[in-house]
Design an enzyme around this catalytic site. Structure first.
Site, PDB file in Angstrom:
ATOM      1  CB  SER A 190      -0.877   0.027   1.258  1.00 27.59           C
ATOM      2  OG  SER A 190      -1.533   1.269   1.385  1.00 27.59           O
ATOM      3  CE1 TYR A 203      -4.354  -2.198   5.158  1.00 33.33           C
ATOM      4  CE2 TYR A 203      -3.422  -0.022   4.757  1.00 33.33           C
ATOM      5  CZ  TYR A 203      -3.971  -1.193   4.280  1.00 33.33           C
ATOM      6  OH  TYR A 203      -4.141  -1.366   2.928  1.00 33.33           O
TER       7      TYR A 203
END
Ligand code: NAD
Ligand code: MG
Length: 298
Positions: A190, A203
Site C-alpha cells: 500500500s 495497518y
C-alpha cells in the site's frame, strides 16, 4: 465490448470522483452492498491471452482489488482459485460467475487466513483442484482506523498483523514447494507503507513489513526462477474503506488528495497484477509497482 483498459481517455475524468454516503458498514464490507458500486472490469477488461494455462491462487478474491485481479486473470486465460471469508459468499459467487463466463475454472476457498492451518489448507486445495500452482497473489487484508494508540485494542493490532503479515508467510511457505521456475508471487502492499496515516498505525506497519518481506523473498527465490513483486495501491474504492477502513470525513472526498484528484477503481489495478504475473515481466523481481493516482512512494 467497446470501452476497455486500452481506451485512451483523460485519466482525471476516466472515473468520477466517488461520493461516499455517510454511513459505515460492519467489517468485512461487501461489494454487492457498496454504494456507489465499484468497477472490477466486468464490462471493460479485455483479455489477450497473456496467462494462458496458468493456475492462480488469489487471497481476498471475492471483492475489491482481488475480484478485479480474478476477473482479469481468467480473461487472460488462467484458472483461478480464491479465498474469502465465509460471510462473503455473495461476493464470491459474483466472481465465480465472472471467471466461469470467461471459460475458466473457479475454485472457491472460504476461511479465515489469520489461522495458519487455513493458509496451508488453502494452498493444498488450490493445488489439488487446479492441478498445480503458478501464481500466488497475497492480497487479502484488514484495515480498521483508530485515532489514538491508547484506544487501539491489543486484539486488533494482533489480528491485523496475523491477516496482513503472518498469513503471507504461511501461504507463501506452503506454496513455494509447488512453484516451478517461471512462477510468480505478487503481494498487495500500500501507499501506506511509504506515507503512513496516523490513524492507520497497525495497518501501515503491516504494509511496511510486506515491503521488506517482498524484497527479501524476491532475492531468495529469484535463483529458483520464481519472481516475487508487489503492487502498492493508493486510495481505491473497495468495501475495505467504508467498513471501518476510513472515517466518514475522509470517505467524503476519498482520493481527492492524489495528483489525479480522484480515488482509483479496482479495475485500474488489475493490469499491474497481470503484468507482474506474466512472462512480460521476466526481468522484474523485488519491485513494487505503485498504482497510486500519482501519490509518491519515496
Ligand atoms: P476488500 O475488502 O475488497 O478485500 C479485502 C479482502 O481481504 C476481503 O474481501 C476478505 O476476503 C479478505 N480478508 C480480510 N480479513 C481476512 C481474514 N481474516 N481471512 C481471510 N480473508 C480476509 O478490499 P481491497 O481494498 O480490495 O483490499 C485488497 C488489498 O488491497 C488489501 O491487502 C488492502 O490492504 C490493499 N489495499 C487497498 C487499498 C484501498 O484503498 N482499497 C489501498 C492500498 C492497499
Ligand atoms: Mg470482500
Amino acid at each position: 465490448m467497446s470501452r476497455s483498459q486500452y481506451t485512451f481517455e483523460n485519466p482525471v475524468t476516466r472515473y468520477p470522483q466517488v461520493e461516499a454516503p455517510e454511513e459505515q458498514v460492519p467489517e468485512p464490507g461487501h461489494d454487492t452492498q457498496l454504494t456507489p458500486s465499484a468497477d472490477h472490469g466486468e464490462e471493460t477488461y479485455r483479455g489477450s491471452s497473456r496467462l494462458v494455462g496458468r493456475k492462480a491462487l488469489i487471497t481476498g478474491g471475492d471483492s475489491g482489488i482481488g475480484a478485479a485481479v480474478a476477473i482479469a486473470f481468467a480473461r487472460e486465460g488462467a484458472d483461478v482459485a480464491f479465498t474469502y471469508l465465509p460471510e462473503e459468499e455473495d461476493d464470491a459467487q459474483h466472481v465465480r460467475n465472472q471467471v466461469e463466463t470467461a471459460g475458466h475454472k473457479a475454485v472457491l476457498i472460504p476461511g479465515d487466513l489469520s489461522h495458519s492451518s487455513f493458509c496451508s489448507q488453502a494452498v493444498s486445495t488450490a493445488v489439488r483442484e487446479l492441478g498445480g500452482l503458478d501464481i500466488l497473489v497475497n492480497n487479502a487484508g484488514k484495515q480498521l482506523y483508530c485515532t489514538d494508540i491508547v484506544d487501539l485494542p491489543d486484539e486488533q493490532f494482533e489480528q491485523t498483523m496475523r491477516t496482513n503479515v503472518f498469513a503471507l508467510f504461511h501461504l507463501t511457505k506452503a506454496a513455494v514447494p509447488h512453484l516451478r521456475p517461471g512462477s510468480t508471487i505478487i503481494n498487495t502492499t500500500s501507499v501506506q507503507a511509504y506515507l503512513p496515516s496516523p490513524i492507520l498505525l497497525d495497518y501501515a506497519t503491516t504494509k511496511a513489513a510486506i515491503n521488506g518481506f517482498t524484497k527479501a523473498l524476491a532475492a531468495q527465490l529469484a535463483p529458483k526462477g520464481i519472481r516475487v513483486n508487489a503492487v502498492a495501491p493508493g486510495p481505491i474504492w473497495t468495501p475495505l474503506q467504508p467498513s471501518g477502513g476510513q472515517p466518514n470525513e475522509k470517505l467524503a472526498h476519498f482520493g481527492s488528495q492524489t495528483p489525479l484528484g480522484r480515488s482509483g477503481q479496482p479495475a485500474e489495478l488489475a493490469p499491474a497484477y497481470v503484468f507482474l504475473a506474466s512472462p512480460e515481466s521476466s526481468y522484474v523481481a523485488g519491485e513494487t509497482l505503485a498504482v497510486t493516482g500519482g501519490m509518491p512512494t519515496p
